[in-house]
Design an enzyme around this catalytic site. Structure first.
Site, PDB file in Angstrom:
ATOM      1  N   GLU A   1      23.281 -13.670 -17.329  1.00  0.00           N
ATOM      2  CA  GLU A   1      23.849 -12.875 -16.224  1.00  0.00           C
ATOM      3  C   GLU A   1      23.507 -13.527 -14.884  1.00  0.00           C
ATOM      4  OE1 GLU A   1      25.660 -10.091 -16.425  1.00  0.00           O
ATOM      5  OE2 GLU A   1      25.373  -9.594 -18.546  1.00  0.00           O
TER       6      GLU A   1
ATOM      7  N   SER B   1      28.613  -3.390 -22.017  1.00  0.00           N
ATOM      8  CA  SER B   1      29.374  -4.170 -22.998  1.00  0.00           C
ATOM      9  C   SER B   1      28.976  -5.650 -22.926  1.00  0.00           C
ATOM     10  CB  SER B   1      30.885  -3.992 -22.805  1.00  0.00           C
ATOM     11  OG  SER B   1      31.236  -4.273 -21.475  1.00  0.00           O
ATOM     12  N   SER B   2      28.629  -6.143 -21.742  1.00  0.00           N
ATOM     13  CA  SER B   2      28.288  -7.572 -21.676  1.00  0.00           C
ATOM     14  C   SER B   2      26.919  -7.858 -22.304  1.00  0.00           C
ATOM     15  CB  SER B   2      28.382  -8.114 -20.254  1.00  0.00           C
ATOM     16  OG  SER B   2      27.619  -7.355 -19.373  1.00  0.00           O
TER      17      SER B   2
ATOM     18  N   LEU C   1      28.314   0.745 -19.395  1.00  0.00           N
ATOM     19  CA  LEU C   1      27.673   1.039 -20.685  1.00  0.00           C
ATOM     20  C   LEU C   1      27.239  -0.250 -21.385  1.00  0.00           C
ATOM     21  CD1 LEU C   1      30.054   3.941 -21.815  1.00  0.00           C
ATOM     22  CD2 LEU C   1      27.849   4.126 -20.647  1.00  0.00           C
TER      23      LEU C   1
ATOM     24  N   HIS D   1      18.285   1.084 -10.892  1.00  0.00           N
ATOM     25  CA  HIS D   1      17.966   0.048  -9.906  1.00  0.00           C
ATOM     26  C   HIS D   1      16.445  -0.074  -9.721  1.00  0.00           C
ATOM     27  CE1 HIS D   1      22.052  -1.073  -8.706  1.00  0.00           C
ATOM     28  NE2 HIS D   1      22.347   0.186  -9.004  1.00  0.00           N
TER      29      HIS D   1
ATOM     30  N   ASP E   1      14.725  -1.678 -12.463  1.00  0.00           N
ATOM     31  CA  ASP E   1      14.267  -2.752 -13.374  1.00  0.00           C
ATOM     32  C   ASP E   1      13.939  -4.049 -12.639  1.00  0.00           C
ATOM     33  OD1 ASP E   1      16.986  -3.381 -12.990  1.00  0.00           O
ATOM     34  OD2 ASP E   1      17.415  -3.706 -15.126  1.00  0.00           O
TER      35      ASP E   1
ATOM     36  N   ASP F   1      19.247  -3.713 -19.581  1.00  0.00           N
ATOM     37  CA  ASP F   1      20.365  -3.607 -20.518  1.00  0.00           C
ATOM     38  C   ASP F   1      20.078  -4.395 -21.800  1.00  0.00           C
ATOM     39  OD1 ASP F   1      21.355  -2.421 -18.284  1.00  0.00           O
ATOM     40  OD2 ASP F   1      22.882  -3.927 -17.873  1.00  0.00           O
TER      41      ASP F   1
HETATM   42  C1  GLA Z   1      23.039  -2.914 -14.214  1.00  0.00           C
HETATM   43  C2  GLA Z   1      22.058  -4.054 -14.449  1.00  0.00           C
HETATM   44  C3  GLA Z   1      20.687  -3.527 -14.851  1.00  0.00           C
HETATM   45  C4  GLA Z   1      20.191  -2.446 -13.905  1.00  0.00           C
HETATM   46  C5  GLA Z   1      21.283  -1.415 -13.629  1.00  0.00           C
HETATM   47  C6  GLA Z   1      20.885  -0.427 -12.566  1.00  0.00           C
HETATM   48  O1  GLA Z   1      23.281  -2.253 -15.415  1.00  0.00           O
HETATM   49  O2  GLA Z   1      22.541  -4.920 -15.439  1.00  0.00           O
HETATM   50  O3  GLA Z   1      19.774  -4.592 -14.933  1.00  0.00           O
HETATM   51  O4  GLA Z   1      19.720  -3.007 -12.714  1.00  0.00           O
HETATM   52  O5  GLA Z   1      22.511  -2.003 -13.259  1.00  0.00           O
HETATM   53  O6  GLA Z   1      19.805   0.334 -12.976  1.00  0.00           O
END
Ligand code: GLA
Length: 392
Positions: A172, A139-140, A137, A49, A51, A184
């Site tokens: 997203e 996947s999206s 993990l 949390h 990013d 991600d």
């Molecule tokens: C999800 C979001 C990421 C990041 C994490 C938490 O995976 O897609 O952008 O914020 O939660 O670190």
């Protein structure tokens, strides 16, 4: 050093999956595919949390992959078939919000990359994935990045992997309704084999970080899943934005622990304290890794979990329990929830020579709490760091 994975722990057999995906394409579309793209999922080691607060993250790409076999379609339509998850059909001239389920990720990528005016660019695709879904993990993101690379190649688009990642994040944000950060998509796109990826989410600068040879990363999927996590996720992001606004700074990246004392709202103070301390932990883990100090790195993992549980409040009963069990298991340097949180997976840093004892212990001693029943049984995956998206 290569990490030996036990058969059945992880579907690491990319060649089997490639053959299945290529055969699936031929069976449904009657010809060999023009292109096969593979994209891994990711697990975040630390920097949770952070990013969307312009902070730092340290993920690795996984031996779980999404594969897309594809060829341009003659009628400009998009016709997609997923191994095990049905099909999707649409035209890029239409609004992606009209496409439901996993097809919307691909429709979103297409509409942002080529635009409705290029409605004649369509492809047939057959998709397979070994990334556990809903397990935090990514996947999206893997589906977005794989589809983005198919669009790039079949449409001859002049676009970099970083730009594709940014488009994935927009999908997203704009079409799925999760105001997620960039971690991600960048992890899926730019990771390199054998290294963790340190990403500065403000500048998008990356560096490759070696993990000490004596330690291994083990993913612990609790088997719990949670819908509606996006609303909590978006609320956390709003809290961070409010905290930054109250402090008069562009984002919490610019805050120090001392600054946070000036916040009068106690909830905002705790949320901000997590972000600021987590950024600091990322830097400290990178330093510990560079010195081969797995003990310190592991302790920072465990501190991160407490901060996510108590200050940020994005853990859950099953994640708390599996971290507690892991910390009592042989060879564990540290453990924490990973990804967005609430359910899904945790990650542990484990002494490499104790992997099997560690996994056996956690499997035997973990049961999802009654307050949060699991949908499937707990899975332990020792993983090594893989490379990001590629065309096969
Ligand atoms: C999800 C979001 C990421 C990041 C994490 C938490 O995976 O897609 O952008 O914020 O939660 O670190």
């Amino acid at each position: 050093m290569a990490l030996m994975l036990k058969n059945g722990d992880v579907n690491v057999s990319t060649s089997d999956q490639v053959e299945r995906t290529s055969n699936g394409f031929q069976k449904h579309f009657g010809s060999v595919p023009d292109i096969i793209v593979r994209c891994p999922g990711r697990v975040n080691l630390i920097g949770e949390h952070t990013d969307y607060n312009d902070g730092f993250v340290l993920p690795i790409a996984l031996p779980f992959e999404t594969l897309i076999a594809a060829s341009s379609s003659e009628d400009g339509q998009m016709k997609l078939i997923s191994e095990g998850f049905g099909s999707a059909q649409f035209s890029l001239e239409d609004n992606p919000m009209g496409t439901s389920g996993w097809g919307r990720y691909i429709h979103g990528m297409g509409s942002l990359l080529v635009g409705p005016e290029s409605g004649s660019l369509g492809w047939n695709g057959y998709i397979s994935s070994s990334i556990p879904m809903g397990a935090n993990l990514s996947s999206s993101a893997a589906l977005e990045i794989a589809a983005g690379v198919v669009f790039k190649h079949l449409g001859a688009l002049e676009i970099t992997l970083t730009e594709i990642a940014l488009v994935g994040q927009r999908v997203e944000n704009e079409f799925i309704g999760v105001r997620s950060g960039i971690m991600d998509q960048i992890a899926c796109a730019l990771s390199q084999r054998g290294s963790a990826l340190l990403l500065d989410c403000l500048t998008l600068q990356t560096s490759m970080i070696s993990i000490p040879e004596d330690s291994a990363v083990v993913i612990m999927d609790t088997g719990t899943r949670r819908e509606l996590r996006s609303s909590e996720y978006n609320k956390r992001r709003e809290s961070c934005e409010s905290a930054a606004l109250d402090l008069g700074i562009p984002s919490l990246r610019n805050a120090s622990i001392e600054d946070i004392a000036n916040l009068s709202n106690q909830t905002l103070k705790r949320r901000a304290r997590h972000v600021v301390s987590e950024n600091d932990r990322v830097r400290k883990v990178v330093k510990a890794f560079s010195m081969g100090d797995s003990l310190t790195a592991g302790q920072l993992f465990s501190d991160s979990h407490l901060s996510l549980r108590d200050d940020y409040e994005v853990s859950g009963p099953a994640l708390d329990r599996i971290v507690e069990v892991a910390l009592g298991a042989p060879g564990c340097f540290g453990a924490r929830m990973t990804g967005g949180g609430f359910a899904g997976s945790a990650v542990a840093l484990v002494s490499r020579d104790k992997i099997h004892n560690f996994c056996g212990y956690v499997k035997t001693n973990f049961a999802a709490p009654k307050t949060q029943p699991a949908e499937s049984s707990v899975m332990l995956y020792p993983v090594d760091a893989r490379e990001g998206v590629s065309v096969l």
